[in-house]
Design a protein around this motif. Structure first.
Motif, PDB file in Angstrom:
ATOM      1  N   PHE A   1      -6.611  24.868 -50.134  1.00 40.78           N
ATOM      2  CA  PHE A   1      -6.822  26.261 -49.749  1.00 40.78           C
ATOM      3  C   PHE A   1      -6.544  26.460 -48.265  1.00 40.78           C
ATOM      4  N   LEU A   2      -7.063  25.564 -47.432  1.00 40.11           N
ATOM      5  CA  LEU A   2      -6.863  25.702 -45.986  1.00 40.11           C
ATOM      6  C   LEU A   2      -5.408  25.462 -45.587  1.00 40.11           C
TER       7      LEU A   2
ATOM      8  N   GLU B   1       1.246  25.528 -32.460  1.00 42.02           N
ATOM      9  CA  GLU B   1       0.317  24.483 -32.039  1.00 42.02           C
ATOM     10  C   GLU B   1      -0.268  23.831 -33.289  1.00 42.02           C
ATOM     11  N   LEU B   2       0.472  22.887 -33.836  1.00 43.41           N
ATOM     12  CA  LEU B   2       0.062  22.265 -35.095  1.00 43.41           C
ATOM     13  C   LEU B   2      -1.229  21.468 -34.936  1.00 43.41           C
ATOM     14  N   GLY B   3      -1.444  20.888 -33.760  1.00 50.05           N
ATOM     15  CA  GLY B   3      -2.689  20.167 -33.516  1.00 50.05           C
ATOM     16  C   GLY B   3      -3.903  21.084 -33.568  1.00 50.05           C
ATOM     17  N   LEU B   4      -3.748  22.306 -33.060  1.00 52.71           N
ATOM     18  CA  LEU B   4      -4.841  23.276 -33.110  1.00 52.71           C
ATOM     19  C   LEU B   4      -5.105  23.724 -34.543  1.00 52.71           C
ATOM     20  N   TYR B   5      -4.040  23.920 -35.306  1.00 49.43           N
ATOM     21  CA  TYR B   5      -4.213  24.228 -36.732  1.00 49.43           C
ATOM     22  C   TYR B   5      -4.968  23.098 -37.436  1.00 49.43           C
ATOM     23  N   LEU B   6      -4.553  21.862 -37.153  1.00 49.64           N
ATOM     24  CA  LEU B   6      -5.154  20.717 -37.825  1.00 49.64           C
ATOM     25  C   LEU B   6      -6.628  20.564 -37.458  1.00 49.64           C
ATOM     26  N   SER B   7      -6.936  20.655 -36.168  1.00 51.99           N
ATOM     27  CA  SER B   7      -8.333  20.481 -35.753  1.00 51.99           C
ATOM     28  C   SER B   7      -9.214  21.602 -36.304  1.00 51.99           C
TER      29      SER B   7
ATOM     30  N   LEU C   1     -12.348  21.076 -39.038  1.00 52.69           N
ATOM     31  CA  LEU C   1     -13.711  21.525 -38.776  1.00 52.69           C
ATOM     32  C   LEU C   1     -14.201  22.488 -39.860  1.00 52.69           C
ATOM     33  N   VAL C   2     -13.329  23.393 -40.286  1.00 49.41           N
ATOM     34  CA  VAL C   2     -13.703  24.324 -41.353  1.00 49.41           C
ATOM     35  C   VAL C   2     -13.901  23.570 -42.661  1.00 49.41           C
TER      36      VAL C   2
END
Length: 197
Positions: A114-115, A135-141, A145-146
């Motif tokens: 889903f995410l 910013e794939l790292g920001l998407y991943l982090s 967390l979610v």
């Protein structure tokens, strides 16, 4: 081997289910509307930067994960009894932790799928608006967390279904948890020591 095969069976059943696909489609359509109207902040046009995309997912997409987690916790725990094959599956020569962990693995996969679908839609929206600083790292982090938050809710939902010993009573307990969480937040009782997850 038993865990792997049972986890694959549970995961395939959930991801291929009509309810999950319908909720995913509704979530993606809702996220599309949120993204379409999120290009202004206080009347000023903005670039579709990644943190705004994550905020859009939090505001108009991730709430459906709560419904999915609550629904599939009941469906997975009670699937054998609903199909009236629980006497057969209870006689299988496997430890008790394998079926429960396979159901939790299926829920984890659902949360991740889903995410990931939401992140892909946000990335496509950014590319469609000619914004290429992804910013794939920001998407991943953010997604991790979610996912951790919803994984804790999935563990709680599975636990409530098991102790309720009734599918609809388990659903009621999950709804009570959600309502109490919202009510406590509105009353400013939101300290992390007593706020689960």
């Amino acid at each position: 081997t038993q865990f792997r095969k049972l986890a694959w069976f549970d995961t395939r059943g959930v991801l291929g289910g009509v309810a999950f696909l319908v909720l995913l489609a509704c979530g993606l359509v809702n996220l599309g509307f949120v993204l379409a109207f999120s290009n202004e902040v206080f009347g000023t046009k903005t670039y579709p930067v990644t943190h705004l995309m994550n905020d859009a997912m939090d505001g108009g997409y991730n709430f459906l994960l709560l419904i999915i987690v609550a629904f599939y916790a009941g469906e997975l725990v009670w699937r054998e009894r609903s199909g009236r094959i629980d006497a057969v599956t209870d006689a299988f020569p496997l430890p008790d932790w394998i079926p429960l962990l396979s159901k939790l693995t299926a829920m984890t996969t659902v949360i991740a799928a889903f995410l990931v679908a939401g992140c892909v839609e946000c990335i496509l929206y950014q590319l469609g608006r000619s914004y290429h600083h992804l910013e794939l790292g920001l998407y991943l982090s953010h997604a991790l967390l979610v996912a951790l938050k919803f994984l804790l809710v999935a563990v709680l939902a599975l636990f409530l279904q098991v102790i309720a010993n009734n599918k609809f009573m388990g659903y009621l307990l999950v709804v009570i948890y959600i309502v109490v969480g919202v009510a406590l937040h509105q009353l400013h009782f939101d300290h992390h020591l007593y706020n689960y997850g």
